[in-house]
Design a protein around this motif. Structure first.
Motif, mmCIF file in Angstrom:
data_model
loop_
_atom_site.group_PDB
_atom_site.id
_atom_site.type_symbol
_atom_site.label_atom_id
_atom_site.label_comp_id
_atom_site.label_asym_id
_atom_site.label_seq_id
_atom_site.Cartn_x
_atom_site.Cartn_y
_atom_site.Cartn_z
ATOM 1 N N THR A 66 -63.041 -61.499 -1.178
ATOM 2 C CA THR A 66 -62.677 -60.095 -1.358
ATOM 3 C C THR A 66 -63.367 -59.239 -0.308
ATOM 4 O OG1 THR A 66 -64.506 -59.606 -2.850
ATOM 5 C CG2 THR A 66 -62.473 -60.449 -3.842
ATOM 6 N N SER A 67 -62.989 -57.975 -0.245
ATOM 7 C CA SER A 67 -63.613 -57.061 0.715
ATOM 8 C C SER A 67 -65.076 -56.805 0.376
ATOM 9 C CB SER A 67 -62.843 -55.743 0.769
ATOM 10 O OG SER A 67 -62.827 -55.145 -0.505
ATOM 11 N N GLY A 68 -65.473 -57.028 -0.870
ATOM 12 C CA GLY A 68 -66.865 -56.871 -1.271
ATOM 13 C C GLY A 68 -67.709 -58.100 -0.977
ATOM 14 N N GLY A 69 -67.079 -59.179 -0.499
ATOM 15 C CA GLY A 69 -67.806 -60.382 -0.139
ATOM 16 C C GLY A 69 -67.820 -61.451 -1.211
ATOM 17 N N MET A 70 -67.167 -61.204 -2.356
ATOM 18 C CA MET A 70 -67.135 -62.219 -3.412
ATOM 19 C C MET A 70 -66.111 -63.284 -3.074
ATOM 20 S SD MET A 70 -67.411 -60.308 -6.982
ATOM 21 C CE MET A 70 -68.996 -60.165 -7.669
ATOM 22 N N ALA A 71 -66.510 -64.528 -3.237
ATOM 23 C CA ALA A 71 -65.610 -65.652 -2.991
ATOM 24 C C ALA A 71 -65.323 -66.326 -4.323
ATOM 25 C CB ALA A 71 -66.237 -66.638 -2.021
ATOM 26 N N GLY A 72 -64.087 -66.751 -4.498
ATOM 27 C CA GLY A 72 -63.727 -67.407 -5.747
ATOM 28 C C GLY A 72 -62.355 -68.046 -5.678
ATOM 29 N N LYS A 96 -55.144 -56.730 -5.613
ATOM 30 C CA LYS A 96 -54.637 -57.565 -4.528
ATOM 31 C C LYS A 96 -55.042 -57.024 -3.162
ATOM 32 C CE LYS A 96 -50.587 -60.090 -6.051
ATOM 33 N NZ LYS A 96 -49.151 -60.276 -5.852
ATOM 34 N N GLY A 97 -55.071 -55.719 -3.012
ATOM 35 C CA GLY A 97 -55.416 -55.119 -1.730
ATOM 36 C C GLY A 97 -56.858 -55.366 -1.302
ATOM 37 N N ALA A 98 -57.717 -55.757 -2.242
ATOM 38 C CA ALA A 98 -59.122 -55.994 -1.920
ATOM 39 C C ALA A 98 -59.359 -57.387 -1.353
ATOM 40 C CB ALA A 98 -59.989 -55.789 -3.160
ATOM 41 N N ILE A 99 -58.333 -58.206 -1.311
ATOM 42 C CA ILE A 99 -58.485 -59.561 -0.783
ATOM 43 C C ILE A 99 -58.355 -59.503 0.730
ATOM 44 C CG2 ILE A 99 -57.500 -61.867 -0.735
ATOM 45 C CD1 ILE A 99 -56.606 -61.341 -3.630
ATOM 46 N N THR A 100 -59.362 -60.047 1.419
ATOM 47 C CA THR A 100 -59.355 -59.996 2.878
ATOM 48 C C THR A 100 -59.015 -61.333 3.517
ATOM 49 O OG1 THR A 100 -61.726 -60.417 2.938
ATOM 50 C CG2 THR A 100 -61.008 -58.114 2.991
#
Length: 111
Positions: A66-72, A96-100
């Motif tokens: 995600t854009s916040g750096g969380m991976a999952g 969905k938009g927060a996924i980079t």
């Protein structure tokens, strides 16, 4: 005593050379817009299209960042939200938009 210098007096007649004189004065402006389009606008539009296609292709089991750096790992896909498992039995909802980034399969082995 004359307040008009020779340089101004000479250029006054040259600017009224006709329609070709007006066209050449706008040429640098048009050229700058063309360069700006190919250097900045077109690549940005291409990146937006790639991101939109990536978000449309996300499915259950994909690994994301995600854009916040969380991976999952994606566990549920909705219209605007995605449920992501970030640790065992820990799930969060993400827009969905927060996924980079869409990671390659097997990148996250700890989940």
């Amino acid at each position: 005593m004359s307040f008009i210098s020779n340089a101004f007096a000479q250029t006054a007649g040259a600017s009224s050379a006709g329609p070709l004189g007006n066209l050449t004065s706008f040429l640098p402006l048009v050229l700058m817009f063309v360069v700006l389009y190919f250097i900045m606008i077109r690549p940005q539009m291409k990146r937006q299209k790639e991101h939109r296609n990536m978000l449309a292709a996300i499915a259950k089991g994909d690994e994301i960042v995600t854009s916040g750096g969380m991976a999952g790992r994606v566990t549920k896909v909705g219209e605007t939200f995605i449920t992501v498992e970030i640790a065992e039995n820990v799930e969060i909802n993400v827009q969905k938009g927060a996924i980079t980034t869409l990671l390659p399969k097997g990148t996250l082995k700890a989940l």
